[in-house]
Design an enzyme around this catalytic site. Structure first.
Site, mmCIF file in Angstrom:
data_model
loop_
_atom_site.group_PDB
_atom_site.id
_atom_site.type_symbol
_atom_site.label_atom_id
_atom_site.label_comp_id
_atom_site.label_asym_id
_atom_site.label_seq_id
_atom_site.Cartn_x
_atom_site.Cartn_y
_atom_site.Cartn_z
ATOM 1 C CD GLU A 19 -1.973 16.790 1.753
ATOM 2 O OE1 GLU A 19 -1.416 17.316 0.764
ATOM 3 O OE2 GLU A 19 -1.349 16.186 2.637
ATOM 4 C CE LYS A 21 -4.124 -1.939 0.207
ATOM 5 N NZ LYS A 21 -5.103 -1.768 -0.895
ATOM 6 N NE ARG A 22 3.112 1.152 -4.931
ATOM 7 C CZ ARG A 22 2.834 -0.146 -5.204
ATOM 8 N NH1 ARG A 22 2.758 -1.055 -4.228
ATOM 9 N NH2 ARG A 22 2.665 -0.531 -6.448
ATOM 10 C CD GLU A 40 0.856 16.614 6.941
ATOM 11 O OE1 GLU A 40 0.163 15.599 6.711
ATOM 12 O OE2 GLU A 40 0.400 17.642 7.465
#
Ligand code: 1HE
Length: 269
Positions: A143, A36-37, A123
């Site tokens: 985002e 899922k990277r 982040e």
């Protein structure tokens, strides 16, 4: 600070999406969800908190890396789809708590980045103290294209790193920056060839682990706060840090070793 930690987290306390290795005084925490990277789901983020909250006393530095072809694809988007607004606030505050635990934890953290370092992955890396990038690393804040906003401290940690204008550009346009771009603007402090990131991260972490624990504590906990405070408060805080450091037996022994020509000199590059 080392010597003030809780008991170490046992491997069974961590989810299978995290993997821990020990290299002497350095612990390596790897995101281990390559299929899922290395997308960050709640159990993984909770596991990161458990790991950093319960480091063994003899761990003096941490390397944070990712298995597979990518550091992290950011927030697990499948978890967000059903959140209400108030649950969304709690979720973001949960990430803040965990990433704060990294930035203001017990020991310095070196992030080794490769492949996608996007959204929450960036982040997460921004909460580390040193960032090493392999040439495959790429950075983006997608985002807005997903209809969401950063929630893992990016709007606080990224502007001091690369400038608010660049963060604004990344947020609004979703542009992708290359590893070279990231090195030029300060996302990474080191840029290395493919496959060499972990070795570089370990080398740096071992060097950090050899410092006096209080000196590392002061760099981690005082420097960012002094940098954000007004200069007059900063100078006083710095003076207190300097005095506490030099009063330590460790400092006295290290200074004596240098004066007696038993300590290494500063190396020329
Ligand atoms: C995921 C995620 C994910 C991959 N959440 N499942 N982050 C993003 O918007 C980045 C989204 N991911 C991508 O753009 C790409 O996956 C990558 C460029 C990172 C890698 O591409 P690729 O071709 O190697 O992999 P893939 O085929 O896209 O993905 C492989 C699997 O991982 C696939 O699942 P599968 O079951 O179909 O195999 C993908 O769905 C899954 N996957 N990324 C969930 N992010 C606290 S606020 C933070 C806000 C954010 O972080 S927003 C940014 C989110």
């Amino acid at each position: 600070m080392a010597g003030m930690t809780d008991p170490a987290a046992a491997p069974e306390d961590l989810p299978p999406t995290l993997k821990v290795e020990r290299h002497g005084a350095v612990a390596v925490l790897k995101l281990n969800r390559a299929a899922k990277r290395n997308a960050l789901d709640d159990p993984t983020v909770l596991g990161i908190e458990t790991f950093f909250s319960a480091l063994a006393d003899d761990v003096r530095a941490v390397v944070l890396a990712g298995e597979g072809d990518h550091f992290s694809a950011g927030l697990d988007l499948s978890e967000l789809a059903e959140l209400t607004t108030s649950a969304g606030i709690a979720h973001s505050r949960f990430w803040h708590r965990v990433f704060d635990r990294i930035e203001f934890g017990n020991v310095p953290v070196v992030a080794v980045m490769h492949g996608a370092v996007v959204g929450g992955g960036l982040e997460l890396a921004a909460a580390a103290h040193i960032r090493v990038a392999e040439r495959s690393a790429f950075y983006a804040l997608p985002e807005a294209s997903r209809g969401i906003f950063v929630g893992g401290g990016g709007s606080v940690r990224l502007p001091p790193l690369i400038g608010a204008a660049r963060v604004m550009d990344m947020m609004l346009t979703g542009r992708t920056l290359s590893a070279e771009d990231g090195q030029a603007i300060g996302i990474s402090q080191y840029l290395v060839d493919e496959g060499e990131g972990l070795a570089k991260g370990l080398e740096l972490a071992h060097r950090i682990a050899g410092n006096a624990p209080f000196s590392n504590f002061a760099a981690m906990h005082l420097l960012p706060r002094i940098a954000r405070s007004d200069p007059s408060a900063g100078y006083v805080t710095e003076a207190l840090g300097a005095a506490i450091a030099q009063g330590d037996d460790d400092a006295k022994a290290r200074l004596k070793a240098f004066l007696e020509k038993r300590a290494p000199k500063v190396a020329r590059n």
